[in-house]
Design an enzyme around this catalytic site. Structure first.
Site, PDB file in Angstrom:
ATOM      1  N   HIS A 207       0.973  -0.834   0.112  1.00  0.00           N
ATOM      2  CA  HIS A 207       0.037   0.177  -0.421  1.00  0.00           C
ATOM      3  C   HIS A 207       1.078   1.203   0.134  1.00  0.00           C
ATOM      4  CE1 HIS A 207      -3.218  -2.446   0.492  1.00  0.00           C
ATOM      5  NE2 HIS A 207      -4.589  -1.854  -0.205  1.00  0.00           N
TER       6      HIS A 207
ATOM      7  N   CYS B 178      -5.557  -2.999 -13.640  1.00  0.00           N
ATOM      8  CA  CYS B 178      -5.769  -2.695 -12.918  1.00  0.00           C
ATOM      9  C   CYS B 178      -4.978  -2.695 -11.504  1.00  0.00           C
ATOM     10  CB  CYS B 178      -7.517  -1.840 -11.788  1.00  0.00           C
ATOM     11  SG  CYS B 178      -8.063  -4.089 -10.626  1.00  0.00           S
TER      12      CYS B 178
END
Ligand code: PEP
Ligand code: MG
Length: 556
Positions: A186, A486
């Protein structure tokens, strides 16, 4: 003296600035005894630290204003509570150090608060924060959490969780360096969303002293500690030249012979839309809706709040495609009201679509909010589910969409190898596929995407991952449906050419990567991309695959 460190570059660009560390959350000072004649000095240190922390909280409250000011002032009062200070003094008088005395006195007070009814129990987190601040000050270590800085800085952290990132002020963060994490962590995703350079998997980063000037090159993964003036100038001019070359290529994504590959943006909410528009995104290929849910992990946001956020994103792309992913909670993005707290392996547990199927009310509200948000807009709404394992999952999701009366295309993310292997069967239930290469790599190589030590296996150039991409793209082509990417793989310009050659039909990425991908794609024909893809798949490792594709694309 200038030294060079090397990690994994995950977000392009150059950042030069002073280091600020992300403080650790829990600081437990050792319980050692001090001689009686040191008690007075320790009591003085404790009081000074309390005063300094209270003054700092008040000052930050004055700057912030509004509701934040009330919270910070209340925290300053907690720090100065006379009973608490008396308890600290008592503990030091019987042999505690200042930091241990503070730690233990707060623990006793915390227990009182936690048992004193709902309102006061809600203040426990604020109390913990005050305690951590005072203890950090006494230990001389960075303040916990996001640095308190009014000046721009380069953030160094062990790793960043999505919840930390909500607190970052993007105008102050020049770049990131993390010790852990790989290209799909992340931290990396956030850096790309903010458009700031980032380097991950650099174990020595924690040792760089607070305030040291560093230059971060997010393309090469290099960090120059205390760079010379010449080095700074050289890096700044190289970065400016790269930016100028990029802005020369504009328009929709396509190969040099006109094969169209829409370039879409990954967004976490309306706040990411301006950067996506500025980068010329042709739509949104992944709207990670879980960021709307992170503000309050105890309950889902109301339908109204969701409608507002979805509409703000949909309105920004009139006539464009917007692919919304329903809530992907669990594993590294746990939500208290959805995620079981006792899973031994959360990444293999009840996450993504699995938790939504266990909580159909949450899914229903989200689909209804999406349906309302899209009402009357000319946008092409597409909705997809994360972590689809098989045809039954795909059917359950499509059924839920139909029941909610959603006028949209329904799709499935391919993040689990089983979904790639049986893509044709999944496509009997849904209209498109979207490859989430971050999780697909994690599950294909049994390598946790948060762990720096296994970042080699997270490399999206791994030929086994490319094989799964090819399988999915071929299945979609056979079914006359689309299959985009994606995951972070799409943001690597060379790999974007390879993915195009493998047959994927769109590429979605953090907005800052779009110009890089557009410029590289525009230099190569579809046939070259196909040859590069075959060469990469024929390789035996990620490095070989990268070199083989590079050789084809550079015409060697
Ligand atoms: C992925 O897994 O590739 C993906 C796009 O989802 P996330 O990174 O949000 O898990
Ligand atoms: Mg994923």
């Amino acid at each position: 003296m200038e030294t060079t460190l090397r990690g994994v570059g995950v977000s392009h660009g150059v950042a030069i600035g002073e280091v600020r560390h992300m403080g650790t959350a829990v600081l437990e000072p050792p319980a050692k005894q001090i001689p009686a004649d040191e008690a007075e000095r320790e009591q003085g240190r404790a009081r000074q630290a309390v005063e300094a922390v209270a003054a700092d909280l008040v000052a930050r409250g004055n700057l912030a204003g509004g509701e934040a000011q009330h919270v910070l002032e209340a925290q300053a009062m907690m720090a100065q509570d006379p009973e608490l200070i008396a308890d600290v003094d008592r503990r030091i008088a019987v042999g505690s150090t200042a930091e241990r005395g503070v730690y233990d006195a707060f623990a006793a007070y915390r227990a009182l608060l936690a048992n004193a009814g709902e309102y006061l129990a809600g203040r426990v987190a604020d109390l913990d924060d005050v305690r951590n601040r005072i203890v950090a000050r006494l230990l001389g270590v960075p303040m916990p959490g996001v640095p308190d800085s009014d000046e721009p800085y380069v953030l160094i952290a062990r790793d960043l969780a999505p919840a930390d990132t909500a607190l970052l002020d993007p105008t102050l963060v020049l770049g990131f360096v993390t010790e852990e994490g790989g290209p799909t962590s992340h931290s990396a995703i956030l850096a790309r969303a903010l458009g700031v350079p980032a380097v991950v998997a650099l174990p020595g980063a924690g040792e760089i002293a607070e305030g040291t000037v560093v230059a971060v090159d997010g393309s090469t993964g290099e960090i120059f500690v205390e760079p010379s003036q010449e080095k700074r100038a050289e890096m700044e001019s190289a970065s400016a030249a790269r930016k100028a070359a990029l802005s020369a290529v504009t328009g929709p994504g396509a190969t040099s012979d006109g094969h169209k590959v829409p370039l879409l943006a990954n967004v976490g909410g309306p706040g990411d839309v301006p950067a996506a528009l500025e980068a010329g995104a042709e739509g949104v290929g992944l709207f990670r809706t879980e960021f709307l849910f992170l503000d309050d992990s105890k309950q889902a946001p109301s339908e109204e709040k969701q409608v507002e956020a979805y509409r703000a994103v949909l309105e920004a792309f009139p006539e464009g495609r917007v692919v919304v992913r329903v809530l992907d909670a669990g594993a590294d993005k746990p939500l208290e009201f959805l995620t079981p707290g006792d899973e031994p392996n959360p990444a293999l547990g009840v996450r993504g679509l699995r938790s939504l199927l266990d909580h159909p009310d949450v899914l229903r509200t989200q689909l209804t909010a999406l349906s309302r948000a899209a009402e009357g807009l000319p946008v092409y709404l597409e909705v997809m589910a994360p972590m689809v394992a098989d045809r039954a999952d795909a059917k359950a999701f499509a059924d839920a969409c139909r029941e909610a009366g959603l006028q949209a295309k329904f799709g499935a993310m391919v993040e689990i190898p089983s979904a790639a292997l049986r893509a044709r069967s999944i496509l009997q239930e849904v209209e498109f596929l979207s490859l989430g290469t971050n999780d697909l790599a994690q599950y294909t190589f049994a390598a946790d995407r948060q762990v720096g030590a296994v970042s080699r296996l997270q490399d999206p150039w791994q030929p086994a991952l490319l094989d799964l991409v090819a399988l999915s793209a071929e299945a979609a082509r056979a079914e006359g449906k689309s299959c985009g990417v994606c995951g972070e793989a799409a943001s690597d310009p060379l790999l974007a050419c390879v993915l195009t050659g493998l047959g994927v039909t769109s590429l979605s990425m953090g907005a800052a990567s779009i110009p890089y991908v557009r410029a590289t794609l525009a230099k190569h024909t579809l046939a070259q991309c196909e040859r590069a893809a075959s060469a990469a798949r024929a390789a035996d490792s990620a490095d070989e695959a990268r070199l083989a594709a590079q050789a084809v694309l550079s015409g060697e």
